[in-house]
Design a protein around this motif. Structure first.
Motif, PDB file in Angstrom:
ATOM      1  N   ALA A 172      99.771  32.182   5.792  1.00 26.46           N
ATOM      2  CA  ALA A 172     101.095  31.572   5.818  1.00 26.46           C
ATOM      3  C   ALA A 172     102.124  32.356   5.002  1.00 26.46           C
ATOM      4  N   ARG A 173     101.735  32.859   3.843  1.00 28.97           N
ATOM      5  CA  ARG A 173     102.575  33.694   2.980  1.00 28.97           C
ATOM      6  C   ARG A 173     101.645  34.669   2.263  1.00 28.97           C
ATOM      7  N   GLU A 174     102.158  35.866   1.938  1.00 29.23           N
ATOM      8  CA  GLU A 174     101.311  36.849   1.267  1.00 29.23           C
ATOM      9  C   GLU A 174     102.089  37.617   0.214  1.00 29.23           C
ATOM     10  N   HIS A 175     101.414  38.566  -0.409  1.00 37.10           N
ATOM     11  CA  HIS A 175     101.970  39.408  -1.472  1.00 37.10           C
ATOM     12  C   HIS A 175     102.362  38.598  -2.707  1.00 37.10           C
ATOM     13  N   PHE A 176     101.471  37.706  -3.133  1.00 33.64           N
ATOM     14  CA  PHE A 176     101.634  36.994  -4.399  1.00 33.64           C
ATOM     15  C   PHE A 176     100.775  37.659  -5.470  1.00 33.64           C
TER      16      PHE A 176
ATOM     17  N   ARG B  53      96.320  45.055  -9.573  1.00 32.83           N
ATOM     18  CA  ARG B  53      95.844  43.877  -8.858  1.00 32.83           C
ATOM     19  C   ARG B  53      95.912  44.052  -7.347  1.00 32.83           C
ATOM     20  N   LYS B  54      94.945  43.433  -6.671  1.00 30.19           N
ATOM     21  CA  LYS B  54      95.066  43.221  -5.236  1.00 30.19           C
ATOM     22  C   LYS B  54      95.826  41.914  -5.052  1.00 30.19           C
ATOM     23  N   TYR B  55      96.834  41.933  -4.199  1.00 32.05           N
ATOM     24  CA  TYR B  55      97.664  40.748  -4.001  1.00 32.05           C
ATOM     25  C   TYR B  55      96.871  39.606  -3.364  1.00 32.05           C
ATOM     26  N   GLY B  56      97.347  38.380  -3.621  1.00 30.22           N
ATOM     27  CA  GLY B  56      96.773  37.198  -3.011  1.00 30.22           C
ATOM     28  C   GLY B  56      97.692  36.618  -1.952  1.00 30.22           C
ATOM     29  N   ALA B  57      97.282  35.461  -1.384  1.00 30.14           N
ATOM     30  CA  ALA B  57      98.030  34.874  -0.280  1.00 30.14           C
ATOM     31  C   ALA B  57      97.759  33.378  -0.186  1.00 30.14           C
TER      32      ALA B  57
ATOM     33  N   PHE C   3      94.680  26.794   1.642  1.00 26.55           N
ATOM     34  CA  PHE C   3      93.917  27.369   0.535  1.00 26.55           C
ATOM     35  C   PHE C   3      94.577  28.641   0.030  1.00 26.55           C
ATOM     36  N   SER C   4      94.326  28.919  -1.237  1.00 33.49           N
ATOM     37  CA  SER C   4      94.892  30.106  -1.880  1.00 33.49           C
ATOM     38  C   SER C   4      93.833  31.185  -2.005  1.00 33.49           C
ATOM     39  N   ASP C   5      94.287  32.428  -1.969  1.00 38.23           N
ATOM     40  CA  ASP C   5      93.463  33.582  -2.289  1.00 38.23           C
ATOM     41  C   ASP C   5      94.073  34.207  -3.537  1.00 38.23           C
TER      42      ASP C   5
ATOM     43  N   ARG D  36      89.476  41.044   5.243  1.00 33.19           N
ATOM     44  CA  ARG D  36      88.578  40.262   4.396  1.00 33.19           C
ATOM     45  C   ARG D  36      89.367  39.570   3.285  1.00 33.19           C
ATOM     46  N   PHE D  37      89.016  38.315   3.009  1.00 30.16           N
ATOM     47  CA  PHE D  37      89.599  37.628   1.866  1.00 30.16           C
ATOM     48  C   PHE D  37      89.230  38.378   0.584  1.00 30.16           C
ATOM     49  N   VAL D  38      90.109  38.295  -0.401  1.00 32.89           N
ATOM     50  CA  VAL D  38      89.822  38.909  -1.701  1.00 32.89           C
ATOM     51  C   VAL D  38      89.070  37.915  -2.584  1.00 32.89           C
TER      52      VAL D  38
END
Length: 303
Positions: A163-167, A145-149, A134-136, A117-119
């Motif tokens: 495409a990329r995660e753990h931001f 924090r829960k990481y975004g992507a 799009f960014s999460d 699920r998207f955060v």
């Protein structure tokens, strides 16, 4: 820079879209709605979205696509200002919505990727092929924090990929005029990232330990929000604390344009010469219009 107040009394405005008729469509995150601001400053509700509508963009079919964070903020008032607060316990995740301007239908396009699920989806931009990045943003929890992507998706609901995660806190997203780079602002780090595109919807492999190239980190305590790109390639990022718009050159050089709000969240360009800039000043609930010193980059799809 002289700024004209267009509308006030908004409930944390974001996601401005400059329309061909001179109106501006915005999201109101706290009010959970998509609104139209007419040229004379009146506000009209287009649809109640629920959750927390954040970014908005016109897609190839003329519909409005919305990154909805699912209600990932509480809204404390401080000295008459509306401030995004910690994520409520009731928050379960966000979604991507599609609003049909012709029929008034609001539908859910995506809620998850690969079963996850998207955060809190935050911002989006369409490429020439009609897909969108799009960014999460992630969200806060009592434990951290829960990481975004960063994601890429097609508007027909057939494909979404991470495409990329753990931001830490992904926010504004934009494309270079040549569409060979996707930019993403990280709020908490005050950092603008650049990711080289291999082909539509796919990034080039990471080099070294970094997830992408760092365009620049803002000094001191400054936070970054949503963004728009100029025709010459500068990236204009809404800046919090040092309220205004920071224009980043791809080389990393910056220029700051102050606006009268500590929490400036977004900018969009429009008008015949693309030098009309609309800026959301969110803690005071206002939308401003200014003449930008340079033209903005015209988006691929408009209405």
């Amino acid at each position: 820079m002289d700024a004209e107040l267009i509308c006030e009394g908004l409930q944390f405005p974001e996601g401005p879209i400059a329309m061909a008729d001179g109106s501006v469509i915005i999201t109101e995150i706290k009010a959970q709605r998509l609104s139209r601001i007419t040229p004379d400053g009146r506000r009209e509700t287009l649809v109640e979205t629920g959750g927390g509508p954040n970014g908005a963009a016109i897609g190839p079919d003329g519909a409005i696509y919305i990154t909805n964070n699912g209600g990932s903020f509480t809204w404390p008032e401080q000295n008459g200002l509306t401030i995004p607060g910690p994520t409520p316990a009731s928050h379960t995740g966000g979604l991507i919505q599609r609003f049909d301007l012709k029929t008034g239908a609001l539908t859910t396009l995506y809620e998850a990727c690969d079963g996850k699920r998207f955060v809190g989806p935050n911002d989006l931009v369409f490429d020439r092929q009609g897909g969108f990045w799009f960014s999460d943003h992630g969200c806060s929890t009592p434990e951290g924090r829960k990481y975004g992507a960063l994601y890429y998706a097609k508007p027909d609901g057939s494909h979404v990929a991470r495409a990329r995660e753990h931001f830490v806190s992904p926010n504004g997203v934009g494309l270079s005029p040549q569409e060979d780079v996707v930019y993403m602002a990280d709020t908490q780090l005050g950092r603008l990232w650049a990711f080289d595109i291999a082909e539509p919807g796919k990034l080039k492999p990471q080099e070294g330990f970094g997830p992408g190239r760092v365009v620049a980190n803002l000094p001191g305590y400054q936070l970054l929000d949503s963004l728009a790109v100029e025709a010459d390639g500068r990236i204009c990022v809404a800046t919090i604390i040092n309220g205004g718009i920071t224009a980043f050159e791809p080389s990393g050089k910056t220029e700051h344009f102050p606006f009268p709000d500590m929490i400036v969240t977004n900018i969009c360009f429009g008008g015949a010469d693309m030098r009309d800039a609309w800026v959301t000043c969110s803690s005071t609930g206002r939308l401003y219009k200014a003449r930008w010193p340079r033209p903005g980059h015209r988006l691929n799809f408009n209405a």
